[in-house]
Write an enzyme that holds these catalytic residues in place. Structure first.
Site, mmCIF file in Angstrom:
data_model
loop_
_atom_site.group_PDB
_atom_site.id
_atom_site.type_symbol
_atom_site.label_atom_id
_atom_site.label_comp_id
_atom_site.label_asym_id
_atom_site.label_seq_id
_atom_site.Cartn_x
_atom_site.Cartn_y
_atom_site.Cartn_z
ATOM 1 N N LEU A 31 1.144 -1.165 0.106
ATOM 2 C CA LEU A 31 0.059 -0.278 -0.076
ATOM 3 C C LEU A 31 0.832 1.003 0.267
ATOM 4 O O LEU A 31 2.052 1.680 0.341
ATOM 5 C CB LEU A 31 -1.024 0.098 0.800
ATOM 6 C CG LEU A 31 -1.995 -1.082 1.413
ATOM 7 C CD1 LEU A 31 -2.842 -0.751 2.456
ATOM 8 C CD2 LEU A 31 -2.448 -1.066 0.305
ATOM 9 N N HIS A 35 -3.501 3.807 -2.452
ATOM 10 C CA HIS A 35 -4.542 3.572 -1.437
ATOM 11 C C HIS A 35 -5.084 3.989 -0.942
ATOM 12 O O HIS A 35 -6.450 4.077 -0.493
ATOM 13 C CB HIS A 35 -4.450 2.456 -0.947
ATOM 14 C CG HIS A 35 -3.224 1.335 -2.331
ATOM 15 N ND1 HIS A 35 -2.072 0.880 -2.332
ATOM 16 C CD2 HIS A 35 -3.643 0.504 -3.790
ATOM 17 C CE1 HIS A 35 -1.582 0.975 -3.245
ATOM 18 N NE2 HIS A 35 -2.757 -0.891 -4.152
ATOM 19 N N GLN A 148 -8.263 6.459 -11.116
ATOM 20 C CA GLN A 148 -8.881 6.516 -11.680
ATOM 21 C C GLN A 148 -7.099 5.833 -12.642
ATOM 22 O O GLN A 148 -7.037 5.618 -13.714
ATOM 23 C CB GLN A 148 -8.474 8.199 -11.939
ATOM 24 C CG GLN A 148 -8.479 8.473 -13.537
ATOM 25 C CD GLN A 148 -8.856 9.793 -13.412
ATOM 26 O OE1 GLN A 148 -9.034 10.376 -12.672
ATOM 27 N NE2 GLN A 148 -7.923 10.037 -14.532
ATOM 28 N N LYS A 149 -5.695 5.504 -12.178
ATOM 29 C CA LYS A 149 -5.508 5.260 -11.908
ATOM 30 C C LYS A 149 -4.998 4.449 -13.487
ATOM 31 O O LYS A 149 -4.581 3.845 -14.273
ATOM 32 C CB LYS A 149 -3.699 4.790 -11.458
ATOM 33 C CG LYS A 149 -2.865 3.645 -11.169
ATOM 34 C CD LYS A 149 -1.663 4.634 -11.423
ATOM 35 C CE LYS A 149 -0.742 3.244 -11.925
ATOM 36 N NZ LYS A 149 -0.729 2.379 -11.962
ATOM 37 N N ASP A 150 -6.352 3.207 -12.721
ATOM 38 C CA ASP A 150 -6.742 2.086 -13.949
ATOM 39 C C ASP A 150 -8.224 1.777 -14.311
ATOM 40 O O ASP A 150 -8.913 1.574 -14.101
ATOM 41 C CB ASP A 150 -6.308 0.553 -12.731
ATOM 42 C CG ASP A 150 -4.987 0.644 -11.943
ATOM 43 O OD1 ASP A 150 -4.285 0.081 -13.095
ATOM 44 O OD2 ASP A 150 -5.250 1.106 -10.424
ATOM 45 N N MET A 186 1.676 6.983 -8.374
ATOM 46 C CA MET A 186 2.114 5.887 -7.362
ATOM 47 C C MET A 186 1.468 4.574 -7.457
ATOM 48 O O MET A 186 0.460 4.549 -8.752
ATOM 49 C CB MET A 186 1.411 7.041 -5.582
ATOM 50 C CG MET A 186 2.384 7.816 -5.222
ATOM 51 S SD MET A 186 1.229 7.908 -3.034
ATOM 52 C CE MET A 186 2.038 9.756 -3.344
ATOM 53 N N SER A 187 2.298 3.297 -6.715
ATOM 54 C CA SER A 187 2.010 2.132 -8.036
ATOM 55 C C SER A 187 3.237 1.226 -6.881
ATOM 56 O O SER A 187 3.828 1.272 -6.607
ATOM 57 C CB SER A 187 2.115 2.035 -9.172
ATOM 58 O OG SER A 187 2.141 0.765 -9.736
HETATM 59 P P1 AMP Z 1 -4.091 -2.634 -6.941
HETATM 60 O O1 AMP Z 1 -3.462 -2.710 -5.080
HETATM 61 O O2 AMP Z 1 -2.764 -1.837 -7.216
HETATM 62 O O3 AMP Z 1 -4.363 -3.299 -7.161
HETATM 63 O O4 AMP Z 1 -4.728 -1.417 -6.914
HETATM 64 C C1 AMP Z 1 -6.190 -1.234 -5.980
HETATM 65 C C2 AMP Z 1 -6.846 -0.070 -6.421
HETATM 66 O O5 AMP Z 1 -5.737 1.182 -5.607
HETATM 67 C C3 AMP Z 1 -6.798 0.230 -7.410
HETATM 68 O O6 AMP Z 1 -8.547 0.600 -7.191
HETATM 69 C C4 AMP Z 1 -6.463 1.698 -8.152
HETATM 70 O O7 AMP Z 1 -6.748 1.909 -8.989
HETATM 71 C C5 AMP Z 1 -5.876 2.648 -6.878
HETATM 72 N N1 AMP Z 1 -4.656 2.611 -6.855
HETATM 73 C C6 AMP Z 1 -3.133 1.762 -7.470
HETATM 74 N N2 AMP Z 1 -2.561 3.091 -7.685
HETATM 75 C C7 AMP Z 1 -3.023 4.260 -7.126
HETATM 76 C C8 AMP Z 1 -2.974 5.622 -7.688
HETATM 77 N N3 AMP Z 1 -1.929 6.266 -7.325
HETATM 78 N N4 AMP Z 1 -4.444 6.949 -7.542
HETATM 79 C C9 AMP Z 1 -5.086 6.463 -6.773
HETATM 80 N N5 AMP Z 1 -5.702 5.058 -6.757
HETATM 81 C C10 AMP Z 1 -4.459 4.151 -6.781
#
Ligand code: AMP
Length: 282
Positions: A31, A35, A148-150, A186-187
């Protein structure tokens, strides 16, 4: 924060809270503040917030990517506690896929899974739908928070909810992308980049902004060609796509039209790491 590892404990815990509105933030862990922005939004809008951490094996088309996916559960728990998340659902693979990973449901996503991410990550969105349907059926939230990133994933999950006929009982909230000061989205995958690569990777955002600033005046073909050069110059060796699409259905657009709301999406590799980002063209 209460941590539940099984669906049955989660059901009892949610029932114990006895609240009407339940916000849900599904994640794969590792996270970061992106997140947490989703958690904060859920806390502002609903009575209890449930976050899940589950690295879903069925959505990885590349086994190496799955094996190298960062796992930082202890730090994640601290971040969630600090953010005031009420419940963390931390299921095992067995809990989510009791019949094993081989038995997967097939969803009619049509062209949505053939374009952009779908084209380059075969089967990815089917895996996403399988896990999200399972998680939604367990948590039964009233609001779902997505980033919105995805962008394409948001559209796929909206379609899934339609297919599940949950449109009337589940509201989707899309939260803007949280960025580093450099502009890099962020990722969880950013943890696999060196400091130098992180700086270079911020060029994705500069490229998106360049397109946003010029999409009315410069023909798209020239715009995309310049954007490709910007990325290559910054050290992105492989670009999967730079695509300008309709914001409402992701159909590709060839030229500017003031009547259509558009989004530009990029997927490119910095070394081994595949990064995605997007910007609405407004
Ligand atoms: P993930 O853990 O990468 O599967 O992401 C879980 C959720 O967090 C998904 O809805 C993503 O789109 C969101 N998310 C990931 N990175 C970001 C970010 N930089 N800003 C906003 N939401 C994010």
């Amino acid at each position: 924060m209460i941590i539940c590892k099984t669906a049955s404990l989660l059901h009892k815990t949610i029932a114990f809270f006895h609240k009407k509105s339940i916000g849900f933030v599904p994640t794969m862990g590792a996270l970061h503040q992106g997140h947490i922005a989703l958690i904060n939004q859920s806390k502002q809008t609903t009575e209890i917030t449930v976050c899940s951490i589950f690295v879903n094996p069925t959505q990885f088309n590349d086994i190496k990517d799955f094996e190298k996916y960062p796992i930082t559960v202890e730090k994640d728990i601290l971040l969630l506690e600090y953010a005031g998340c009420d419940i963390l659902f931390l299921p095992s693979v067995q809990e989510i896929y009791p019949e094993g990973l081989a038995i997967q449901k097939k969803y009619a996503l049509d062209y949505l899974e053939e374009i952009l991410e779908g084209k380059y990550r075969s089967g990815h969105f089917q895996g996403v739908c399988n896990v999200v349907e399972r998680l939604l059926s367990i948590v039964k939230p009233t609001m779902l928070f997505l980033g919105q990133k995805d962008y394409q994933q948001c559209m796929v999950i909206t379609k899934l909810i339609d297919l599940m006929q949950w449109k009337n009982k589940l509201q989707i909230n899309i939260v803007p992308t949280k960025r580093e000061t450099s502009g890099l989205a962020m990722s969880s995958r950013n943890t696999r980049l060196s400091e130098d690569e992180k700086q270079k990777a911020a060029t994705i955002y500069q490229t998106l902004q360049f397109i946003q600033q010029n999409f009315i005046t410069i023909p798209f073909i020239t715009l995309i060609h310049t954007a490709e050069n910007m990325l290559h110059k910054a050290g992105f060796e492989k670009i999967d796509y730079i695509s300008i699409c309709r914001a409402d259905n992701l159909m590709p657009i060839k030229k500017y039209d003031s009547n259509i709301k558009m989004v530009v999406l990029i997927a490119a590799f910095m070394g081994e790491i595949r990064l995605i980002d997007n910007l609405l063209l407004e």
